[in-house]
Scaffold this active site. Sequence first.
Site, PDB file in Angstrom:
ATOM      1  N   LYS A 143     -99.368  49.145  59.255  1.00  0.00           N
ATOM      2  CA  LYS A 143     -98.564  50.314  59.635  1.00  0.00           C
ATOM      3  C   LYS A 143     -98.525  51.321  58.483  1.00  0.00           C
ATOM      4  O   LYS A 143     -98.631  52.527  58.688  1.00  0.00           O
ATOM      5  CB  LYS A 143     -97.137  49.872  60.021  1.00  0.00           C
ATOM      6  CG  LYS A 143     -97.097  49.123  61.355  1.00  0.00           C
ATOM      7  CD  LYS A 143     -95.738  48.515  61.672  1.00  0.00           C
ATOM      8  CE  LYS A 143     -95.813  47.711  62.970  1.00  0.00           C
ATOM      9  NZ  LYS A 143     -94.572  46.999  63.324  1.00  0.00           N
ATOM     10  N   ASP A 156     -89.315  51.956  67.536  1.00  0.00           N
ATOM     11  CA  ASP A 156     -89.779  50.796  68.307  1.00  0.00           C
ATOM     12  C   ASP A 156     -89.298  50.858  69.758  1.00  0.00           C
ATOM     13  O   ASP A 156     -89.753  50.065  70.591  1.00  0.00           O
ATOM     14  CB  ASP A 156     -89.225  49.505  67.685  1.00  0.00           C
ATOM     15  CG  ASP A 156     -90.264  48.763  66.875  1.00  0.00           C
ATOM     16  OD1 ASP A 156     -91.463  48.893  67.202  1.00  0.00           O
ATOM     17  OD2 ASP A 156     -89.878  48.045  65.940  1.00  0.00           O
ATOM     18  N   GLN A 170     -88.966  45.136  61.132  1.00  0.00           N
ATOM     19  CA  GLN A 170     -90.072  44.274  61.559  1.00  0.00           C
ATOM     20  C   GLN A 170     -89.517  42.950  62.094  1.00  0.00           C
ATOM     21  O   GLN A 170     -88.645  42.334  61.486  1.00  0.00           O
ATOM     22  CB  GLN A 170     -91.028  44.032  60.375  1.00  0.00           C
ATOM     23  CG  GLN A 170     -92.294  43.286  60.740  1.00  0.00           C
ATOM     24  CD  GLN A 170     -93.207  44.037  61.701  1.00  0.00           C
ATOM     25  OE1 GLN A 170     -93.208  45.266  61.761  1.00  0.00           O
ATOM     26  NE2 GLN A 170     -93.986  43.307  62.480  1.00  0.00           N
TER      27      GLN A 170
HETATM   28  N1  GUN Z   1     -93.288  42.148  65.526  1.00  0.00           N
HETATM   29  C1  GUN Z   1     -94.298  42.008  66.398  1.00  0.00           C
HETATM   30  N2  GUN Z   1     -94.467  43.132  67.110  1.00  0.00           N
HETATM   31  C2  GUN Z   1     -93.533  44.004  66.678  1.00  0.00           C
HETATM   32  C3  GUN Z   1     -93.206  45.336  67.026  1.00  0.00           C
HETATM   33  O1  GUN Z   1     -93.797  45.967  67.877  1.00  0.00           O
HETATM   34  N3  GUN Z   1     -92.180  45.898  66.349  1.00  0.00           N
HETATM   35  C4  GUN Z   1     -91.507  45.236  65.400  1.00  0.00           C
HETATM   36  N4  GUN Z   1     -90.505  45.858  64.805  1.00  0.00           N
HETATM   37  N5  GUN Z   1     -91.773  44.000  65.052  1.00  0.00           N
HETATM   38  C5  GUN Z   1     -92.798  43.392  65.676  1.00  0.00           C
END
Ligand code: GUN
Length: 275
Positions: free
Chosen positions: A49, A115, A93
């Site tokens: 990211k 998200d 996350q």
């Molecule tokens: N862990 C796995 N996929 C995601 C996601 O799309 N967002 C977040 N914040 N954590 C994750």
Amino acid sequence: MTHIINGRKLAVKIRMQVKKRISSLAHIPGLAVLLVGDDPASHTYVRLKEKACKEAGIFFEKHLYPSNVKEENILSDIATLNERTDIHGILVQLPLPHQNTDRMIAAIDPQKDVDGFHPENIRRLDTDKPGIISPVALGIMKLITSTEKSFQGCSAVIIASPLFAHPIEVLLREYGIVSTIVSAQDPLLKEKTKTADILIVAVGKPNLITRDYIKSGAVVIDVGTTRVDNHIVGDVDRTSVESIAGWLTPVPGGVGPMTVALLLVSILKAYQLQK
Ligand code: GUN
């Protein structure tokens, strides 16, 4: 023959479009990621990211915490980030090692919840004025529609927590696809997945899904990311399902890159909401 859906190729196109749009903005959009603990897959994901943000011209900030951090410490940082005008997106996350996920997410300003997991954004999914929509769900939809398959009369099974499953369910409904959300612990799991024209799996259990879980010709979307022996593996046993599934997203190279690309789109949307 199973067609392998190339998420990387689709993601590159989206990332280029976002980069172009960002270069024309008056200010630089900013993302803050809160990462708790030392889960290797989560750290890998956050690195990707960060790289994507920097390439697209988005300011990126990482907040690291030990796995036993007190919820109050995270909440206090979220409150500060909510007020900062240089930060347009906040992302915790997941999964969190011990802390209450719902409590953390609810503390984020819904306009900064890139998200799309905040209750306000979840509620608005079911209205004609959606707020921020989950990048995972949007990425999955783009992977599914890239097959150019006709979805008339199709049904889907989603094996995921409600937080991940609900946005996907809502987006599938817009295509007339009815979803059933199933727990990985369901004793009738195999019977249920075998009826699905579209199977979406986000559990984090390597090789959970083998050929006897799959309807012939189904579209199989593997959201799993678990680090095993220094590489990332999905929830689907690719060797086993190949030749039964019609389409399959690989891990890595499927949902992961699409989630990252759609996260950039989401940051752009958050920036515009806050202008
Ligand atoms: N862990 C796995 N996929 C995601 C996601 O799309 N967002 C977040 N914040 N954590 C994750």
